[in-house]
Scaffold this active site. Structure first.
Site, short mmCIF file in Angstrom:
data_model
loop_
_atom_site.label_atom_id
_atom_site.label_comp_id
_atom_site.label_asym_id
_atom_site.label_seq_id
_atom_site.Cartn_x
_atom_site.Cartn_y
_atom_site.Cartn_z
N LYS A 27 0.83 -1.21 0.00
CA LYS A 27 0.00 0.00 0.00
C LYS A 27 0.87 1.26 0.00
O LYS A 27 0.64 2.18 -0.79
CB LYS A 27 -0.87 -0.07 1.26
N SER A 28 1.87 1.30 0.84
CA SER A 28 2.72 2.50 0.94
C SER A 28 3.38 2.81 -0.39
O SER A 28 3.40 3.94 -0.85
CB SER A 28 3.81 2.29 2.00
N ARG A 32 2.81 5.97 -3.44
CA ARG A 32 3.94 6.80 -3.90
C ARG A 32 4.13 6.69 -5.40
O ARG A 32 4.38 7.69 -6.08
CB ARG A 32 5.21 6.39 -3.14
N SER A 171 7.55 9.97 11.23
CA SER A 171 6.41 9.67 10.37
C SER A 171 6.79 9.81 8.91
O SER A 171 7.19 10.89 8.45
CB SER A 171 5.26 10.64 10.69
N GLN A 173 4.77 9.73 6.54
CA GLN A 173 3.77 10.55 5.84
C GLN A 173 4.14 12.02 5.92
O GLN A 173 4.03 12.75 4.93
CB GLN A 173 2.39 10.28 6.42
N ASP A 321 2.85 -0.70 12.09
CA ASP A 321 1.57 -1.20 11.57
C ASP A 321 1.34 -2.67 11.94
O ASP A 321 0.23 -3.18 11.79
CB ASP A 321 1.52 -1.05 10.05
C1 S3P Z 1 2.74 5.14 6.05
C2 S3P Z 1 3.41 5.61 7.16
C3 S3P Z 1 3.03 5.24 8.54
C4 S3P Z 1 2.19 3.98 8.55
C5 S3P Z 1 1.07 4.06 7.57
C6 S3P Z 1 1.62 4.20 6.16
C7 S3P Z 1 3.18 5.59 4.73
O1 S3P Z 1 2.28 6.29 9.12
O2 S3P Z 1 1.70 3.75 9.85
O3 S3P Z 1 0.27 2.91 7.63
O4 S3P Z 1 2.81 4.97 3.71
O5 S3P Z 1 3.91 6.59 4.67
P1 S3P Z 1 2.95 7.56 9.80
O6 S3P Z 1 3.64 8.35 8.78
O7 S3P Z 1 1.80 8.31 10.42
O8 S3P Z 1 3.90 7.02 10.83
#
Ligand code: S3P
Length: 434
Positions: A27-28, A32, A171, A173, A321
């Site tokens: 998913k991550s 991107r 983070s 994100q 996660d």
């Molecule tokens: C993610 C970053 C993590 C993770 C989330 C996906 C990402 O969150 O917990 O499921 O794809 O960048 P945070 O950036 O809030 O730590």
């Protein structure tokens, strides 16, 4: 807006798990590759894209911004990138659904776009903190209105300037939102984080011809860079966070063994394998290739012993996660004590509270702490009826507890699992033979 989900899933105890499988795309990485493909010039083909609702939210938002995205096969899309200057003001509010990654990373992209966009999400996403991305993007020159730091966000993007952002939380994100905005800013943009978070954005940039400088917990981009579509299709590896549920289940249930192929093995995502090994499982990790800077391979996990494990702040980013399924593994034998994981309170649910409450309902001995929890697996869970609280990772954790319980378990709202893992119940049935 996203419809409320209600469908329950009822599971019976299972003697063990066996078999070999591939899990859906990460998913991550899918978010991107989609965002960068839209920002790039040229056509980017992405294969093995996560089929989950979260990535669909990202694709729909990009379409609403005028990006042409064609489906070119099962879990494969081609993005017709024309650069971010070709994005146009959307006709309506963009819906990020349940997806924090969509809302936060897209905010970074929109910060540099000279029009107004409103980004909203479901009830869970509307409760999650957005100030952590609003603050750096406003410091770069964007104007963002929010409701007490929460979605919906109204973003008026435009000319940005580079900043050095010291993030109080580890983070990916936040880091990614700032780096994506930094591509369109004047000067250099740097992000520093207290502990290393997943580095998919940093690894993806070079695949799109983008130059990034990396140091110890800090990275920088020069503004004014134009992403270019990769010449070859990008193949997204399987999601290690989805693989984790089967790995944890095999570790927990005597006689089990699972083999998962084609899975992403980015070292900042595989902390759960180390944790499972320390809790007594037999774990083999076989790195087979590198794709667009990401390690990919196979993992095999089988049941070993039940050991106690303590995890602290420094361990958390590489398994954040996976903490719910690691907790479920401990609920079936051994003990897990977690601290320094306050971030769990601002995930798709308050994962500390909802996990402990759900576990107790299922007859697990569990205790809530301000920044973590303790789960003791000496007593066998009973099963029962729990609510998924709009949180896909809780569905997986409760399902795993259900497999080792003495009676049946019903998980209300279990179809939220499709946020990251459509087909979860089908794979569960296949591996348990039920
Ligand atoms: C993610 C970053 C993590 C993770 C989330 C996906 C990402 O969150 O917990 O499921 O794809 O960048 P945070 O950036 O809030 O730590």
């Amino acid at each position: 807006m996203t419809a409320t989900r209600h469908a329950p899933l009822t599971l019976l105890p299972a003697p063990g798990l066996h078999g070999s499988l591939r899990v859906p795309g990460d998913k991550s990485l899918s978010h991107r590759y989609a965002l960068l493909g839209a920002m790039a010039r040229g056509c980017t083909t992405v294969r093995g894209l996560s089929p989950g609702a979260d990535v669909r939210s990202t694709l729909e938002c990009l379409r609403a911004l005028g990006v042409r995205i064609d489906t070119v096969g099962p879990d494969a899309v081609r993005l017709d990138g024309r650069g971010p200057d070709a994005f146009r003001a959307p006709a309506a509010t963009l819906d990020a659904g349940n997806s924090g990654t969509t809302m936060r990373l897209l905010s970074g992209v929109l910060a540099g776009c000279p029009f107004r966009t409103v980004l909203a999400g479901d009830a869970s996403l509307s409760r999650r903190p957005m100030r952590r991305v609003i603050d750096p993007l406003v410091a770069m020159g964007a104007r963002i209105e929010a409701v007490d730091g929460h979605a919906p966000l109204a973003i008026d993007g435009g000319a940005l300037h580079g900043i050095r952002w010291v993030s109080p939380v580890a983070s990916a994100q936040i880091k990614s939102a700032v780096l994506l905005a930094g591509l369109r800013a004047s000067g250099t943009t740097s992000v520093e984080e207290p502990l290393a978070s997943r580095d998919h954005t940093e690894r993806a940039f070079p695949a799109f011809g983008l130059v990034l400088e990396r140091g110890d917990r800090v990275c920088s981009v020069a503004g004014g860079q134009q992403a270019v579509a990769p010449a070859e299709p990008l193949d997204v590896p399987g999601d290690p966070s989805s693989a984790a549920v089967w790995a944890a289940a095999a570790a927990a249930l005597p006689g089990s063994e699972v083999h998962i192929q084609g899975v992403g093995l980015n070292p900042l995502r595989t902390g759960f394998l180390d944790a499972l090994a320390r809790m007594g499982a037999r774990v083999t990790l076989d790195v087979q290739e590198e794709r667009a800077g990401e390690l990919v391979g196979a993992i095999t996990v089988s049941h070993g012993a039940h050991e106690a494990l303590t995890l602290g702040a420094a361990d958390i980013p590489a398994l954040i996660d996976e903490l719910p399924v690691l907790a479920a593994r401990a609920a079936l034998g051994g003990r897990l004590e977690v601290s320094g994981a306050g971030e769990l309170r601002v995930k798709e649910s308050d994962r500390i509270h909802a996990l402990v409450a759900g576990f107790r309902t299922l007859g697990v001995e569990a205790e809530e702490r301000p920044d973590g929890f303790v789960v003791d697996g000496t007593r066998r869970p009973t099963g029962g009826r729990v609510d998924a609280c709009l949180d896909h990772r809780l569905v997986m954790a409760f399902a795993l507890v259900a497999l080792g319980a003495t009676g049946p378990t019903t998980i209300d709202g279990a179809d939220v699992v499709a946020v990251s893992y459509p087909g979860f119940d089908r794979d569960l049935a296949r591996l348990t033979g039920c």
